[in-house]
Design an enzyme around this catalytic site. Structure first.
Site, PDB file in Angstrom:
ATOM      1  N   ARG A 104      22.095  71.307  -5.928  1.00  0.00           N
ATOM      2  CA  ARG A 104      21.070  72.258  -6.326  1.00  0.00           C
ATOM      3  C   ARG A 104      20.239  72.615  -5.118  1.00  0.00           C
ATOM      4  O   ARG A 104      19.650  71.735  -4.488  1.00  0.00           O
ATOM      5  CB  ARG A 104      20.185  71.578  -7.377  1.00  0.00           C
ATOM      6  CG  ARG A 104      19.794  72.461  -8.491  1.00  0.00           C
ATOM      7  CD  ARG A 104      19.145  71.683  -9.589  1.00  0.00           C
ATOM      8  NE  ARG A 104      18.063  70.808  -9.176  1.00  0.00           N
ATOM      9  CZ  ARG A 104      17.019  70.543  -9.941  1.00  0.00           C
ATOM     10  NH1 ARG A 104      16.911  71.102 -11.120  1.00  0.00           N
ATOM     11  NH2 ARG A 104      16.087  69.721  -9.544  1.00  0.00           N
ATOM     12  N   ASP A 200      15.640  61.475  -8.969  1.00  0.00           N
ATOM     13  CA  ASP A 200      16.893  62.090  -8.487  1.00  0.00           C
ATOM     14  C   ASP A 200      18.053  61.114  -8.719  1.00  0.00           C
ATOM     15  O   ASP A 200      18.146  60.072  -8.059  1.00  0.00           O
ATOM     16  CB  ASP A 200      16.752  62.429  -7.000  1.00  0.00           C
ATOM     17  CG  ASP A 200      17.928  63.251  -6.502  1.00  0.00           C
ATOM     18  OD1 ASP A 200      17.721  64.350  -5.985  1.00  0.00           O
ATOM     19  OD2 ASP A 200      19.091  62.781  -6.649  1.00  0.00           O
ATOM     20  N   ASP A 203      20.367  60.271  -5.633  1.00  0.00           N
ATOM     21  CA  ASP A 203      19.702  59.402  -4.651  1.00  0.00           C
ATOM     22  C   ASP A 203      19.572  57.982  -5.179  1.00  0.00           C
ATOM     23  O   ASP A 203      19.713  57.013  -4.420  1.00  0.00           O
ATOM     24  CB  ASP A 203      18.309  59.956  -4.308  1.00  0.00           C
ATOM     25  CG  ASP A 203      18.400  61.133  -3.347  1.00  0.00           C
ATOM     26  OD1 ASP A 203      19.437  61.272  -2.670  1.00  0.00           O
ATOM     27  OD2 ASP A 203      17.431  61.914  -3.283  1.00  0.00           O
TER      28      ASP A 203
END
Ligand code: PRP
Ligand code: URA
Length: 209
Positions: A104, A200, A203
């Site tokens: 994204r 996230d 991550d």
């Protein structure tokens, strides 16, 4: 509009609470993503066709049920979708695995595609697209559009946390795709993150932040 199934089983709710916590390590995060994927796979495969067979138990001959052996494929959206693949394969070990790479753009929030490798015979398969997060819906919509070009028999989308905005967008873009998730959260924030969400997902799985 496509159907959405929110599986709020107690085991899923408990695991999701640990998953959301900032203090959860990457190792535990990966384990939980895999375990929740297995529990969601159980729900998403509920309509697999069966046929009757005859078997021998130690006591007698009896009728029993067996899977028709429908061909399946699991397609994770990279990176975070990778975390769900093994959990799905634990229940459907003969499924083929394709990969779609999308990230994204942090400014536009629009998905950018960088990889696509799908099973050669995907047109004969039922496909489960997996990604832990359905936020704006852009990544799921693009991935499913790519897969539809190859004309699979059916597509289901399996995610862990969804936002109402993403669910609406996905249902509008692909009304034929059933959605399975563990939770629908409150909203998106100004950066396109799900609130309360888990941050996230990529991550946290790969420890990149
Ligand atoms: C995350 C997530 C989804 C996407 C969801 O991936 O894994 O693919 O965002 O957002 P959307 O619904 O608004 O498209 P990200 O782009 O952060 O890439 P990554 O998995 O490589 O970290
Ligand atoms: N992608 C993520 O990983 N988390 C979100 O909350 C939104 C998109």
């Amino acid at each position: 509009m496509s159907n959405i199934t929110i599986t709020n089983h107690p085991l899923i709710q408990h695991k999701l609470s640990i998953l959301r916590r900032t203090s959860t390590s990457s190792k535990d995060f990966r384990t939980l993503i895999k375990e929740i994927a297995t529990l969601l796979c159980y729900e998403a495969t509920r309509d697999l066709p069966l046929h009757e067979i005859e078997i021998e138990t130690p006591i007698c001959t009896t009728k029993a049920m067996a899977l028709d052996g429908k061909k399946l494929a699991v397609v994770p959206i990279l990176r975070a979708g990778l975390g769900m693949v093994d959990g799905m394969l634990d229940l459907v070990p003969s499924a083929r695995v394709g990969h779609i790479g999308l990230y994204r753009d942090p400014e536009t929030l629009k998905p950018v595609e960088y990889y696509c490798k799908l099973p050669a015979d995907i047109a004969e398969r039922d496909v489960f697209v997996v990604d832990p997060m359905l936020a704006t819906g852009g990544s799921a919509i693009d991935a499913i559009s790519q897969i539809k070009l190859r004309k699979p028999r059916n597509i289901k989308f399996v995610c862990i946390i969804s936002a109402p905005e993403g669910v609406k967008a996905l249902q509008e873009a692909h009304p034929d795709v059933e959605i399975f998730c563990a939770a629908m959260d409150e909203k998106l924030n100004e950066h396109g993150y799900i609130v309360p969400g888990l941050g996230d997902a990529g991550d946290r799985i790969f420890g990149t932040k």
